[in-house]
Design an enzyme around this catalytic site. Sequence first.
Site, PDB file in Angstrom:
ATOM      1  N   GLU A  69     -10.729  -5.113  -2.907  1.00 38.68           N
ATOM      2  CA  GLU A  69     -11.448  -5.847  -3.963  1.00 38.68           C
ATOM      3  C   GLU A  69     -10.536  -6.085  -5.163  1.00 38.68           C
ATOM      4  O   GLU A  69     -10.629  -7.105  -5.838  1.00 38.68           O
ATOM      5  CB  GLU A  69     -12.728  -5.075  -4.359  1.00 38.68           C
ATOM      6  N   GLY A 121     -18.178  -3.063   3.111  1.00 40.83           N
ATOM      7  CA  GLY A 121     -19.450  -3.506   2.533  1.00 40.83           C
ATOM      8  C   GLY A 121     -20.215  -4.492   3.399  1.00 40.83           C
ATOM      9  O   GLY A 121     -21.167  -5.116   2.945  1.00 40.83           O
ATOM     10  N   HIS A 147      -7.106  -1.263  -3.594  1.00 36.94           N
ATOM     11  CA  HIS A 147      -8.334  -1.560  -2.841  1.00 36.94           C
ATOM     12  C   HIS A 147      -8.415  -3.081  -2.632  1.00 36.94           C
ATOM     13  O   HIS A 147      -8.018  -3.855  -3.497  1.00 36.94           O
ATOM     14  CB  HIS A 147      -9.548  -1.050  -3.620  1.00 36.94           C
ATOM     15  N   ASN A 187     -16.115   6.064  -2.937  1.00 39.72           N
ATOM     16  CA  ASN A 187     -15.727   5.028  -3.896  1.00 39.72           C
ATOM     17  C   ASN A 187     -17.010   4.420  -4.444  1.00 39.72           C
ATOM     18  O   ASN A 187     -17.655   3.627  -3.766  1.00 39.72           O
ATOM     19  CB  ASN A 187     -14.873   3.957  -3.192  1.00 39.72           C
ATOM     20  N   LYS A 189     -17.318   2.318  -6.720  1.00 37.64           N
ATOM     21  CA  LYS A 189     -17.131   0.947  -7.230  1.00 37.64           C
ATOM     22  C   LYS A 189     -17.788   0.846  -8.620  1.00 37.64           C
ATOM     23  O   LYS A 189     -17.746   1.802  -9.387  1.00 37.64           O
ATOM     24  CB  LYS A 189     -17.684  -0.072  -6.248  1.00 37.64           C
ATOM     25  N   SER A 224     -17.514   0.512   5.909  1.00 34.50           N
ATOM     26  CA  SER A 224     -18.878   0.775   6.407  1.00 34.50           C
ATOM     27  C   SER A 224     -18.977   2.081   7.183  1.00 34.50           C
ATOM     28  O   SER A 224     -19.744   2.175   8.147  1.00 34.50           O
ATOM     29  CB  SER A 224     -19.387  -0.411   7.237  1.00 34.50           C
ATOM     30  N   GLU A 238      -8.296   0.242   5.537  1.00 30.00           N
ATOM     31  CA  GLU A 238      -9.598  -0.383   5.311  1.00 30.00           C
ATOM     32  C   GLU A 238      -9.562  -1.842   5.755  1.00 30.00           C
ATOM     33  O   GLU A 238      -9.116  -2.721   4.990  1.00 30.00           O
ATOM     34  CB  GLU A 238      -9.946  -0.333   3.825  1.00 30.00           C
TER      35      GLU A 238
HETATM   36  C1  PEP Z   1     -14.762   0.905   0.143  1.00 37.55           C
HETATM   37  O1  PEP Z   1     -15.218   0.467  -0.902  1.00 37.55           O
HETATM   38  O2  PEP Z   1     -13.625   1.366   0.154  1.00 37.55           O
HETATM   39  C2  PEP Z   1     -15.584   0.844   1.344  1.00 37.55           C
HETATM   40  C3  PEP Z   1     -15.085   1.231   2.480  1.00 37.55           C
HETATM   41  O3  PEP Z   1     -16.873   0.387   1.190  1.00 37.55           O
HETATM   42  P1  PEP Z   1     -18.051   0.474   2.274  1.00 37.55           P
HETATM   43  O4  PEP Z   1     -18.079   1.882   2.793  1.00 37.55           O
HETATM   44  O5  PEP Z   1     -19.296   0.123   1.511  1.00 37.55           O
HETATM   45  O6  PEP Z   1     -17.729  -0.493   3.358  1.00 37.55           O
END
Ligand code: PEP
Length: 257
Positions: A102, A178, A100, A13, A15, A218, A172
Amino acid sequence: MNRDLRKTVIAGNWKMNSLPSETGAFADALLPLIPGFEKWCEVVICAPFVMLPSAVLAFGDTGVKVGAQNVSQHAQGAYTGEVSAAQLCDSHTQYVIIGHSERREYYGETDKTVNEKTLAALKTSLIPIVCVGETLEQRENGVTFDLVAMQTKIALKGVSKEELSRIVIAYEPVWAIGTGKTATPEDAGEVCKAIREVISGLYGKASADGVSILYGGSMNDKNARDLLAQPDIDGGLIGGASLKPEAFAVIVNAANQ
Ligand code: PEP
């Protein structure tokens, strides 16, 4: 992972990062590092809308799939700034991330819109990656399982058994996205197993066994192998580490186990 029952998916992803003009260089750096990946997993790059054409061009017929990060719940019409599922398909986009955290946090997406977007995607050939996951407060209050069960049930409302076979779920935990904090493989695996049980309750065990459930939060080149070793974790949704071809390649190769 359990490749006898379901596909493994490693999805990046991006972003709102990178530029269309940089996509070719990313593909050139990544592809030599993941020879033969199609034997053990599906690799997907979810790019910003404006970068989809360059990503489709860059990955061409390499087997790496291109995904979007959002889709409108509406089929067409006066929805300025939105992009429909049909438009994504016509642009050779094969996957789409839906719900997601976000998008839920900054753009007001709710379980209801996640469900509507999932149904809209399923009307086309898009494969939805539906995100669920708890906040730190919800985890500390002990409602993680209830929360992800509710999110999963609402996201799947009106989804047929046949359509379920095209859905990917991403667990998630919001507190891990992040932040550099990762759920332990055991904790992440336990929640993914619980999500599968919820799906089993709705569609039966055989259908639930066929659904790929990814972990996101992460995931990186250091922790991917252990997370992916969990029987109910069928891949990863990767933010930060998917922007670095070397790190992303390590994760793709860690899925070959
Ligand atoms: C994501 O954006 O779905 C995500 C898991 O980000 P990160 O790996 O940076 O935590």
